[in-house]
Design an enzyme around this catalytic site. Structure first.
Site, mmCIF file in Angstrom:
data_model
loop_
_atom_site.group_PDB
_atom_site.id
_atom_site.type_symbol
_atom_site.label_atom_id
_atom_site.label_comp_id
_atom_site.label_asym_id
_atom_site.label_seq_id
_atom_site.Cartn_x
_atom_site.Cartn_y
_atom_site.Cartn_z
ATOM 1 N N HIS A 255 29.571 35.104 -69.480
ATOM 2 C CA HIS A 255 28.888 34.151 -70.358
ATOM 3 C C HIS A 255 29.822 33.007 -70.689
ATOM 4 C CE1 HIS A 255 30.755 37.345 -72.755
ATOM 5 N NE2 HIS A 255 31.010 36.430 -73.688
ATOM 6 N N HIS B 18 30.468 30.202 -73.611
ATOM 7 C CA HIS B 18 30.163 29.769 -74.975
ATOM 8 C C HIS B 18 30.112 28.247 -74.952
ATOM 9 C CE1 HIS B 18 31.471 33.632 -77.010
ATOM 10 N NE2 HIS B 18 32.130 33.757 -75.876
ATOM 11 N N GLU C 116 34.348 40.495 -75.018
ATOM 12 C CA GLU C 116 33.748 41.687 -75.627
ATOM 13 C C GLU C 116 32.536 42.184 -74.840
ATOM 14 O OE1 GLU C 116 33.038 40.707 -79.711
ATOM 15 O OE2 GLU C 116 35.184 40.662 -80.176
ATOM 16 N N VAL C 117 31.691 41.252 -74.417
ATOM 17 C CA VAL C 117 30.489 41.659 -73.682
ATOM 18 C C VAL C 117 30.734 41.490 -72.174
ATOM 19 C CG1 VAL C 117 28.027 41.225 -73.335
ATOM 20 C CG2 VAL C 117 29.018 40.958 -75.618
ATOM 21 N N ASN D 89 35.594 33.815 -71.896
ATOM 22 C CA ASN D 89 36.661 34.799 -72.053
ATOM 23 C C ASN D 89 36.604 35.780 -70.888
ATOM 24 O OD1 ASN D 89 37.488 33.753 -74.589
ATOM 25 N ND2 ASN D 89 35.780 34.810 -75.575
ATOM 26 N N ASP E 10 24.188 32.099 -80.102
ATOM 27 C CA ASP E 10 25.059 33.228 -80.447
ATOM 28 C C ASP E 10 24.617 33.794 -81.796
ATOM 29 O OD1 ASP E 10 28.153 34.129 -79.442
ATOM 30 O OD2 ASP E 10 27.556 34.690 -81.484
ATOM 31 N N ILE E 11 24.620 35.109 -81.890
ATOM 32 C CA ILE E 11 24.158 35.791 -83.105
ATOM 33 C C ILE E 11 25.138 35.586 -84.280
ATOM 34 C CG2 ILE E 11 25.257 38.057 -82.792
ATOM 35 C CD1 ILE E 11 22.414 39.265 -83.259
HETATM 36 P P1 AMP Z 1 32.936 37.438 -75.943
HETATM 37 O O1 AMP Z 1 33.915 37.850 -76.984
HETATM 38 O O2 AMP Z 1 33.343 36.214 -75.181
HETATM 39 O O3 AMP Z 1 32.523 38.582 -75.035
HETATM 40 O O4 AMP Z 1 31.650 36.961 -76.735
HETATM 41 C C1 AMP Z 1 30.542 37.766 -77.012
HETATM 42 C C2 AMP Z 1 29.644 36.958 -77.914
HETATM 43 O O5 AMP Z 1 28.352 37.550 -77.904
HETATM 44 C C3 AMP Z 1 30.092 36.901 -79.387
HETATM 45 O O6 AMP Z 1 30.266 35.545 -79.767
HETATM 46 C C4 AMP Z 1 28.922 37.581 -80.129
HETATM 47 O O7 AMP Z 1 28.678 36.990 -81.385
HETATM 48 C C5 AMP Z 1 27.779 37.381 -79.164
HETATM 49 N N1 AMP Z 1 26.672 38.343 -79.269
HETATM 50 C C6 AMP Z 1 26.761 39.691 -79.312
HETATM 51 N N2 AMP Z 1 25.531 40.239 -79.370
HETATM 52 C C7 AMP Z 1 24.652 39.211 -79.346
HETATM 53 C C8 AMP Z 1 23.226 39.115 -79.363
HETATM 54 N N3 AMP Z 1 22.461 40.207 -79.438
HETATM 55 N N4 AMP Z 1 22.657 37.889 -79.331
HETATM 56 C C9 AMP Z 1 23.432 36.786 -79.276
HETATM 57 N N5 AMP Z 1 24.775 36.796 -79.236
HETATM 58 C C10 AMP Z 1 25.380 37.998 -79.279
#
Ligand code: AMP
Length: 121
Positions: A107, A109, A102-103, A94, A33-34
């Site tokens: 995924h 974690h 968010e994405v 999530n 994770d970034i």
């Molecule tokens: P969620 O809130 O469950 O959708 O988590 C999205 C996660 O993606 C967050 O923990 C971000 O820090 C992570 N994230 C967003 N962009 C990147 C990226 N380019 N590389 C790695 N992790 C990312």
């Protein structure tokens, strides 16, 4: 929610943007994770286009499901946090807005490398 081809993980899967790779096979991609929330904070995503776990449960093949679940253990082993070496971790996904997603590409974690504490704050 409809799958959006331009989400950040879709771009990572297409190798349009880089990631800090941990593991890749036919079914999954895993990277750090970034913005890590724990000492170890990895993400693991299916290669198929699924928005979230509900979408995956309803539409993924059995092979894809096995690939993702097995992938979690493979990644945990690679990171040295699996139960095989006496460690542990939290796997969390999530789902949609209420779940804090968010994405919009499924995924998990993986949090570990330390005691990760209470589940929900
Ligand atoms: P969620 O809130 O469950 O959708 O988590 C999205 C996660 O993606 C967050 O923990 C971000 O820090 C992570 N994230 C967003 N962009 C990147 C990226 N380019 N590389 C790695 N992790 C990312």
């Amino acid at each position: 929610m409809k799958y959006n081809e331009n989400n950040i993980f879709a771009k990572i899967l297409r190798k349009e943007i880089p990631c800090d790779l941990i593991y890749e096979d036919e079914f999954v991609l895993s990277f750090h994770d970034i913005n890590p929330q724990k000492k170890i904070h990895a993400l693991i995503i299916p290669k198929g286009k699924y928005v979230d776990l509900d979408d995956f449960s309803l539409n993924a093949s059995s092979e894809e499901m096995v690939g993702l679940i097995k992938g979690i253990n493979i990644v945990a082993k690679k990171l040295g946090i699996s139960t095989e070496v006496g460690k542990g971790y939290r796997a969390l996904t999530n789902i949609n807005e209420d779940g804090g997603q968010e994405v919009p590409h499924l995924h998990f974690h993986l949090f570990g490398g330390e005691k990760v504490g209470k589940m929900v704050v």
